[in-house]
Enzyme design. Structure first.
Site, mmCIF file in Angstrom:
data_model
loop_
_atom_site.group_PDB
_atom_site.id
_atom_site.type_symbol
_atom_site.label_atom_id
_atom_site.label_comp_id
_atom_site.label_asym_id
_atom_site.label_seq_id
_atom_site.Cartn_x
_atom_site.Cartn_y
_atom_site.Cartn_z
ATOM 1 N N GLU A 141 0.840 -1.205 0.000
ATOM 2 C CA GLU A 141 0.000 0.000 0.000
ATOM 3 C C GLU A 141 0.881 1.264 0.000
ATOM 4 O O GLU A 141 1.861 1.350 0.743
ATOM 5 C CB GLU A 141 -0.881 -0.010 1.257
ATOM 6 C CG GLU A 141 -1.834 1.164 1.336
ATOM 7 C CD GLU A 141 -2.706 1.141 2.590
ATOM 8 O OE1 GLU A 141 -2.339 0.474 3.584
ATOM 9 O OE2 GLU A 141 -3.760 1.803 2.576
ATOM 10 N N LYS A 216 -9.504 2.574 -2.464
ATOM 11 C CA LYS A 216 -9.739 1.923 -1.163
ATOM 12 C C LYS A 216 -11.153 2.215 -0.657
ATOM 13 O O LYS A 216 -11.538 3.380 -0.527
ATOM 14 C CB LYS A 216 -8.686 2.457 -0.183
ATOM 15 C CG LYS A 216 -8.702 1.876 1.206
ATOM 16 C CD LYS A 216 -7.440 2.343 1.940
ATOM 17 C CE LYS A 216 -7.354 1.838 3.363
ATOM 18 N NZ LYS A 216 -6.044 2.138 3.970
ATOM 19 N N CYS A 253 -5.841 -2.723 2.270
ATOM 20 C CA CYS A 253 -5.563 -2.758 3.712
ATOM 21 C C CYS A 253 -6.771 -2.924 4.621
ATOM 22 O O CYS A 253 -7.276 -4.014 4.801
ATOM 23 C CB CYS A 253 -4.718 -1.556 4.124
ATOM 24 S SG CYS A 253 -4.024 -1.823 5.782
HETATM 25 N N1 LIG Z 1 -3.467 1.190 6.051
HETATM 26 C C1 LIG Z 1 -4.503 0.842 6.777
HETATM 27 O O1 LIG Z 1 -5.644 0.882 6.337
HETATM 28 N N2 LIG Z 1 -4.227 0.441 8.041
HETATM 29 C C2 LIG Z 1 -5.217 0.278 9.025
HETATM 30 C C3 LIG Z 1 -4.786 -0.601 10.110
HETATM 31 C C4 LIG Z 1 -5.206 -2.013 9.914
HETATM 32 O O2 LIG Z 1 -6.201 -2.259 9.233
HETATM 33 O O3 LIG Z 1 -4.556 -2.891 10.444
#
Ligand SMILES: NC(=O)NCCC(=O)O
Length: 412
Positions: A141, A216, A253
């Site tokens: 990401e 996203k 993510c």
């Molecule tokens: N980049 C991101 O969405 N991180 C959020 C934390 C997670 O989902 O573990």
């Protein structure tokens, strides 16, 4: 990975194994080094499952890929997922690569230098994937930048690029060179819509063409993940990209915590869903091996999970309204990228503290074989849930709760 004191750029040799699992690269290495072989075999069977009745086999890779891995100090592992032989269909074997990496320069360096240094760092890993004949490759990401969204400082927006910007051109050349589909998750600047910013995966075809993009869907508001300061929930739905090597999708993510998000990519026909991520140990490590694997099982597709590596230190301390003292880093991005299969088998993870390339051969026939075996699609009762969700999103929704009539009765 060498630990970098990111503010002054000094490398602390003594802490170079920071982020390891008690000095081991991964949980798998810890278990393998400390259990007797027959115990390790049994633990692996339970932890990683079996594919066609056997533990996953490793694939041998060309010397040129191995030389890049040792020359540039990145973890390189390769496994093979089999499917049963079918009478009426040929196997559909795809070689998939996942790349995890730390940033290359301190976050105080000039932004252009930081970006270009990451390009330089990632290039040998893409070259190793190319040398190994990888068909579909996914990066982590927001791979072109430090994961600065913890800071809430707007200057990091300068890393945002249009979908056809510098990083896409860089990746297009490599996609063309290696006849490889590459998923490039970036911070996107949409110049046609008022310079708005998105967290976007650009899908580049094996001819170097841009097939499309996905933004996203779910934006975190947890801990230091202050991403909603920078961009909004995506507006691209749940696209599946039909490529030369199969139907792929990208669940970026935090979207991995949403089973309906995974489901939607499955309903649109995805055979491989990539989950490029940036997440830290303290927040999510026990969830990491479970969620993607569950998605692969429930939706009868493969999942490629990728996480950043290392600790990224920012110039100004920040807080996130969670009672923690001001701090200048997110914590440790724990890498541990891996592939999960629809039959509940799973590769060991890449290193918890080093850059890495994970290669997996997968016979996509396994997806339909698992649908036939478990019948999850046929037993899913989608109409039941469509009806519930349609009622739930209305303001006058009332939960279906049947209370014990004795609960509110006064005792005599
Ligand atoms: N980049 C991101 O969405 N991180 C959020 C934390 C997670 O989902 O573990």
């Amino acid at each position: 990975m060498e630990k970098t004191d990111a503010i002054d750029g000094k490398v602390d040799e003594a802490s170079s194994r920071e982020g390891s699992v008690c000095g081991y690269d991964s949980l798998h290495h810890l278990l393998s080094a400390n259990l007797k072989p027959h115990l390790f075999q049994e633990v692996s069977r339970i932890l990683l499952g079996l594919n066609c009745g056997k533990a996953l086999e490793t694939i041998s890779l060309p010397e040129s890929a191995k030389a890049l891995s040792s020359g540039h100090d990145f973890d390189l592992q390769a496994y093979c997922f089999l499917a049963d032989k079918e009478l009426l269909r040929e196997p559909r074997i795809v070689r998939v690569g996942l790349i995890q990496n730390s940033i290359a320069l301190p976050t105080t360096a000039h932004f252009l230098d930081q970006k270009r240094a990451i390009f330089e760092k990632v290039k040998p890993m893409i070259d190793a994937a190319g040398a190994s004949g990888v068909n579909v490759l996914c990066l982590q990401e927001a791979w072109t930048m430090p994961f600065a969204f913890c800071t809430r400082e707007k200057r990091w927006c300068e890393f945002a690029e249009p979908v056809d910007g510098e990083s896409t051109r860089f990746i297009q050349d490599l996609a063309r060179k290696y006849n490889m589909v590459i998923i490039s998750p970036i911070l996107e600047r949409d110049v046609n819509h008022g310079d708005t910013i998105w967290n976007t995966a650009v899908i580049i075809g094996n001819n170097g063409n841009i097939i499309g993009k996905h933004r996203k869907n779910h934006i975190p508001r947890v801990g230091d993940f202050n991403e909603s300061t920078y961009y909004m929930e995506g507006n691209t739905g749940h696209p599946v990209f039909e490529t030369a090597y199969g139907k792929i999708a990208v669940n970026i993510c935090y979207g991995r915590h949403h089973p309906l998000n995974w489901l939607a990519f499955g309903l649109n026909g995805a055979e491989i869903v990539f989950n490029p991520s940036a997440t830290v140990g303290e927040l999510s490590e026990p969830m990491w091996p479970i969620e993607a694997r569950n998605a692969a099982i429930a939706n009868s597709y493969f999942v490629g999970s990728i996480n950043r590596v290392g600790t990224e230190v920012f110039p100004n301390p920040f807080t996130s309204g969670d009672g923690k003292p001001a701090h200048a880093d997110f914590g440790h991005f724990y890498g541990s990228s891996h592939v999960s299969a629809p039959d509940a088998s799973c590769t060991p993870s890449l290193s918890r503290h080093r850059d890495g390339l994970l290669i997996s051969d997968m016979d996509l026939n396994l997806c339909r074989q698992l649908k036939d075996k478990w019948g999850f699609r046929m037993t899913a009762r989608y109409d039941l849930y469509a009806d519930l969700l349609a009622r739930y999103v209305k303001p006058d929704f009332e939960p279906q709760v049947i209370s014990d009539p004795l609960l509110h009765k006064k005792s005599p």
